[in-house]
Design a protein around this motif. Structure first.
Motif, PDB file in Angstrom:
ATOM      1  N   SER A   1      66.392  59.482  -2.035  1.00 29.06           N
ATOM      2  CA  SER A   1      64.931  59.390  -2.083  1.00 29.06           C
ATOM      3  C   SER A   1      64.206  60.698  -1.776  1.00 29.06           C
ATOM      4  CB  SER A   1      64.445  58.311  -1.108  1.00 29.06           C
ATOM      5  OG  SER A   1      64.806  58.639   0.221  1.00 29.06           O
ATOM      6  N   GLY A   2      64.920  61.694  -1.290  1.00 32.83           N
ATOM      7  CA  GLY A   2      64.277  62.976  -1.000  1.00 32.83           C
ATOM      8  C   GLY A   2      63.725  63.094   0.399  1.00 32.83           C
ATOM      9  N   PHE A   3      63.892  62.054   1.236  1.00 36.14           N
ATOM     10  CA  PHE A   3      63.435  62.176   2.622  1.00 36.14           C
ATOM     11  C   PHE A   3      64.334  61.347   3.536  1.00 36.14           C
ATOM     12  CE2 PHE A   3      61.515  58.089   1.808  1.00 36.14           C
ATOM     13  CZ  PHE A   3      61.356  57.491   3.052  1.00 36.14           C
ATOM     14  N   ALA A   4      64.292  61.693   4.821  1.00 39.25           N
ATOM     15  CA  ALA A   4      65.081  60.989   5.826  1.00 39.25           C
ATOM     16  C   ALA A   4      64.329  61.028   7.149  1.00 39.25           C
ATOM     17  CB  ALA A   4      66.461  61.632   5.989  1.00 39.25           C
ATOM     18  N   VAL A   5      64.635  60.061   8.021  1.00 43.19           N
ATOM     19  CA  VAL A   5      64.002  59.987   9.342  1.00 43.19           C
ATOM     20  C   VAL A   5      65.086  59.815  10.397  1.00 43.19           C
ATOM     21  CG1 VAL A   5      62.449  58.661  10.827  1.00 43.19           C
ATOM     22  CG2 VAL A   5      61.860  59.019   8.419  1.00 43.19           C
ATOM     23  N   ILE A   6      64.981  60.577  11.486  1.00 40.34           N
ATOM     24  CA  ILE A   6      65.904  60.453  12.614  1.00 40.34           C
ATOM     25  C   ILE A   6      65.084  60.098  13.846  1.00 40.34           C
ATOM     26  CG2 ILE A   6      67.646  61.585  14.033  1.00 40.34           C
ATOM     27  CD1 ILE A   6      68.063  63.587  11.744  1.00 40.34           C
ATOM     28  N   ASP A   7      65.492  59.068  14.567  1.00 39.52           N
ATOM     29  CA  ASP A   7      64.838  58.688  15.819  1.00 39.52           C
ATOM     30  C   ASP A   7      65.707  59.093  17.010  1.00 39.52           C
ATOM     31  OD1 ASP A   7      62.418  57.499  14.901  1.00 39.52           O
ATOM     32  OD2 ASP A   7      63.563  55.760  14.215  1.00 39.52           O
ATOM     33  N   ASN A   8      65.066  59.166  18.188  1.00 34.89           N
ATOM     34  CA  ASN A   8      65.775  59.558  19.415  1.00 34.89           C
ATOM     35  C   ASN A   8      66.533  60.860  19.193  1.00 34.89           C
ATOM     36  OD1 ASN A   8      64.972  57.098  20.760  1.00 34.89           O
ATOM     37  ND2 ASN A   8      66.507  56.062  19.511  1.00 34.89           N
ATOM     38  N   VAL A   9      65.807  61.848  18.721  1.00 34.91           N
ATOM     39  CA  VAL A   9      66.410  63.100  18.275  1.00 34.91           C
ATOM     40  C   VAL A   9      67.060  63.881  19.427  1.00 34.91           C
ATOM     41  CG1 VAL A   9      65.896  65.332  17.194  1.00 34.91           C
ATOM     42  CG2 VAL A   9      64.833  63.248  16.326  1.00 34.91           C
ATOM     43  N   TYR A  10      66.341  64.001  20.554  1.00 35.33           N
ATOM     44  CA  TYR A  10      66.816  64.822  21.662  1.00 35.33           C
ATOM     45  C   TYR A  10      66.775  64.046  22.975  1.00 35.33           C
ATOM     46  CZ  TYR A  10      66.071  68.832  18.516  1.00 35.33           C
ATOM     47  OH  TYR A  10      66.104  69.712  17.465  1.00 35.33           O
ATOM     48  N   PRO A  11      67.532  64.491  23.976  1.00 35.23           N
ATOM     49  CA  PRO A  11      67.433  63.888  25.307  1.00 35.23           C
ATOM     50  C   PRO A  11      66.019  64.016  25.865  1.00 35.23           C
ATOM     51  CG  PRO A  11      69.381  65.290  25.154  1.00 35.23           C
ATOM     52  CD  PRO A  11      68.568  65.541  23.916  1.00 35.23           C
ATOM     53  N   ALA A  12      65.626  63.053  26.681  1.00 31.50           N
ATOM     54  CA  ALA A  12      64.253  63.002  27.207  1.00 31.50           C
ATOM     55  C   ALA A  12      63.874  64.269  27.966  1.00 31.50           C
ATOM     56  CB  ALA A  12      64.087  61.775  28.089  1.00 31.50           C
ATOM     57  N   ALA A  13      64.813  64.821  28.704  1.00 32.25           N
ATOM     58  CA  ALA A  13      64.502  66.005  29.517  1.00 32.25           C
ATOM     59  C   ALA A  13      64.095  67.188  28.631  1.00 32.25           C
ATOM     60  CB  ALA A  13      65.706  66.373  30.386  1.00 32.25           C
ATOM     61  N   TYR A  14      64.788  67.353  27.509  1.00 30.28           N
ATOM     62  CA  TYR A  14      64.427  68.441  26.609  1.00 30.28           C
ATOM     63  C   TYR A  14      63.064  68.192  25.974  1.00 30.28           C
ATOM     64  CZ  TYR A  14      64.136  71.432  22.540  1.00 30.28           C
ATOM     65  OH  TYR A  14      63.683  72.327  21.594  1.00 30.28           O
ATOM     66  N   VAL A  15      62.821  66.964  25.556  1.00 32.41           N
ATOM     67  CA  VAL A  15      61.529  66.642  24.936  1.00 32.41           C
ATOM     68  C   VAL A  15      60.397  66.907  25.930  1.00 32.41           C
ATOM     69  CG1 VAL A  15      60.118  64.842  23.878  1.00 32.41           C
ATOM     70  CG2 VAL A  15      62.569  64.946  23.394  1.00 32.41           C
ATOM     71  N   ASP A  16      60.583  66.520  27.180  1.00 31.46           N
ATOM     72  CA  ASP A  16      59.559  66.770  28.199  1.00 31.46           C
ATOM     73  C   ASP A  16      59.277  68.268  28.322  1.00 31.46           C
ATOM     74  OD1 ASP A  16      59.350  64.074  28.717  1.00 31.46           O
ATOM     75  OD2 ASP A  16      60.597  64.119  30.521  1.00 31.46           O
ATOM     76  N   SER A  17      60.332  69.070  28.331  1.00 33.57           N
ATOM     77  CA  SER A  17      60.155  70.522  28.432  1.00 33.57           C
ATOM     78  C   SER A  17      59.421  71.073  27.216  1.00 33.57           C
ATOM     79  CB  SER A  17      61.518  71.215  28.570  1.00 33.57           C
ATOM     80  OG  SER A  17      62.179  70.823  29.753  1.00 33.57           O
ATOM     81  N   LEU A  18      59.739  70.526  26.057  1.00 33.86           N
ATOM     82  CA  LEU A  18      59.097  70.976  24.827  1.00 33.86           C
ATOM     83  C   LEU A  18      57.619  70.603  24.806  1.00 33.86           C
ATOM     84  CD1 LEU A  18      59.692  72.409  22.181  1.00 33.86           C
ATOM     85  CD2 LEU A  18      60.448  70.221  21.223  1.00 33.86           C
ATOM     86  N   VAL A  19      57.311  69.385  25.239  1.00 35.14           N
ATOM     87  CA  VAL A  19      55.905  68.959  25.324  1.00 35.14           C
ATOM     88  C   VAL A  19      55.139  69.876  26.279  1.00 35.14           C
ATOM     89  CG1 VAL A  19      54.357  67.123  26.081  1.00 35.14           C
ATOM     90  CG2 VAL A  19      56.368  66.555  24.715  1.00 35.14           C
ATOM     91  N   ASN A  20      55.751  70.197  27.401  1.00 34.94           N
ATOM     92  CA  ASN A  20      55.094  71.075  28.386  1.00 34.94           C
ATOM     93  C   ASN A  20      54.860  72.468  27.804  1.00 34.94           C
ATOM     94  OD1 ASN A  20      54.985  69.090  30.350  1.00 34.94           O
ATOM     95  ND2 ASN A  20      56.931  69.667  31.278  1.00 34.94           N
ATOM     96  N   GLU A  21      55.847  72.987  27.073  1.00 33.92           N
ATOM     97  CA  GLU A  21      55.682  74.310  26.471  1.00 33.92           C
ATOM     98  C   GLU A  21      54.545  74.292  25.457  1.00 33.92           C
ATOM     99  OE1 GLU A  21      58.858  77.512  25.234  1.00 33.92           O
ATOM    100  OE2 GLU A  21      58.649  76.060  23.596  1.00 33.92           O
TER     101      GLU A  21
END
Length: 202
Positions: free
Chosen positions: A22-42
Motif C-alpha cells: 500500500s505504500g505506507f506502514a505504521v509502528i506503535d510502541n516504537v521506543y521505550p518510555a524513558a527515551y520518549v520522555d527524554s525526546l519530549v523534553n528536548e
C-alpha cells in the motif's frame, strides 16, 4: 543489516509488506518510555526556537501553518531517532533498491488551529525524498484533538492515521497526504529518507 539494530518492537516484516502493498506502514510502541520522555523534553525545551514553516524566503505559504526546528548535532536525543531511521534505510535499500543515502529531519509543532493542506513531499519525483516518516511525541492524544495524518495509498485508497503517542508513520514521499486541523498542541519529528536515484516502483 541485522534486524537487531532496530528496536525489537518494530515488526519489520510487516513494515516491508505494508510498504510493498500500500505504500505506507505504521509502528506503535516504537521506543521505550524513558527515551520518549527524554525526546519530549528536548523538543519542548527548544520550542522558543521553532519558526513558522509556512514562511520561506519571506514568502508566506497558505497550505501550512505549523512551526518547525531542523534537527542537527545540537539535539543529541533526537539524533538517536535519526540513527534508527538510517538503520531502517539500509533495510529499505535491500528490499526496494531505493539507494537512500541520508536522512533529514525536523521537530514539528502544530498549535491549536494549525494544519498542513493536501500535498506530496516528492511531487512528480522532482526531489530525492523517497520515504517520509512522522514520529508522534506528545504525551497523550484523543480523536477529538484533530491533527490526524490523512493519506492516499498507492492503490488510491484513503486512510486516516491517528497521531497516537510513540507511533511512527512511514510512507512513500510521492503519496498525497495532509495534516488535519489540530485542536491541541501536536508535537512530532518529521523525517525524509533521501536518495539521489532510485528504482522505486510506486
Amino acid at each position: 543489516m541485522q534486524q537487531s539494530s532496530l528496536p525489537e518492537s518494530w515488526d519489520l516484516d510487516k513494515v516491508l509488506d505494508d510498504l510493498n502493498e500500500s505504500g505506507f506502514a505504521v509502528i506503535d510502541n516504537v521506543y521505550p518510555a524513558a527515551y520518549v520522555d527524554s525526546l519530549v523534553n528536548e523538543c519542548s525545551s527548544h520550542l522558543a526556537e521553532f519558526r513558522a514553516a509556512g514562511i520561506q524566503n519571506g514568502i508566506v505559504s497558505h497550505i501550512r501553518s505549523d512551526h518547525i526546528l531542523w534537527i542537527d548535532e545540537q539535539l543529541p536525543i533526537a539524533q538517536q531517532h535519526i540513527n534508527a531511521l538510517k538503520n531502517l534505510s539500509q533495510l529499505l535499500n535491500q528490499a526496494f533498491y531505493l539507494g537512500i543515502k541520508e536522512v533529514e529531519a525536523h521537530f514539528a509543532c502544530y498549535n491549536a488551529g494549525e494544519f498542513y493542506a493536501l500535498h506530496r513531499d516528492n511531487p512528480q519525483k522532482k526531489n530525492d525524498r523517497m520515504i517520509s516518516t512522522v514520529f508522534y511525541l506528545h504525551e497523550q492524544w484523543q480523536e477529538d484533538f484533530g491533527g490526524q495524518l490523512r493519506l492516499q495509498d498507492k492503490n488510491e485508497q484513503w486512510h486516516t492515521i491517528e497521531p497516537l503517542p510513540n507511533r511512527l508513520a512511514i510512507f512513500q514521499s510521492d503519496l498525497l497526504h495532509e495534516v488535519l486541523l489540530s485542536k491541541q498542541q501536536r508535537l512530532s519529528i518529521t523525517a525524509w529518507l533521501r536518495s539521489g536515484n532510485s528504482l522505486w516502483n510506486a
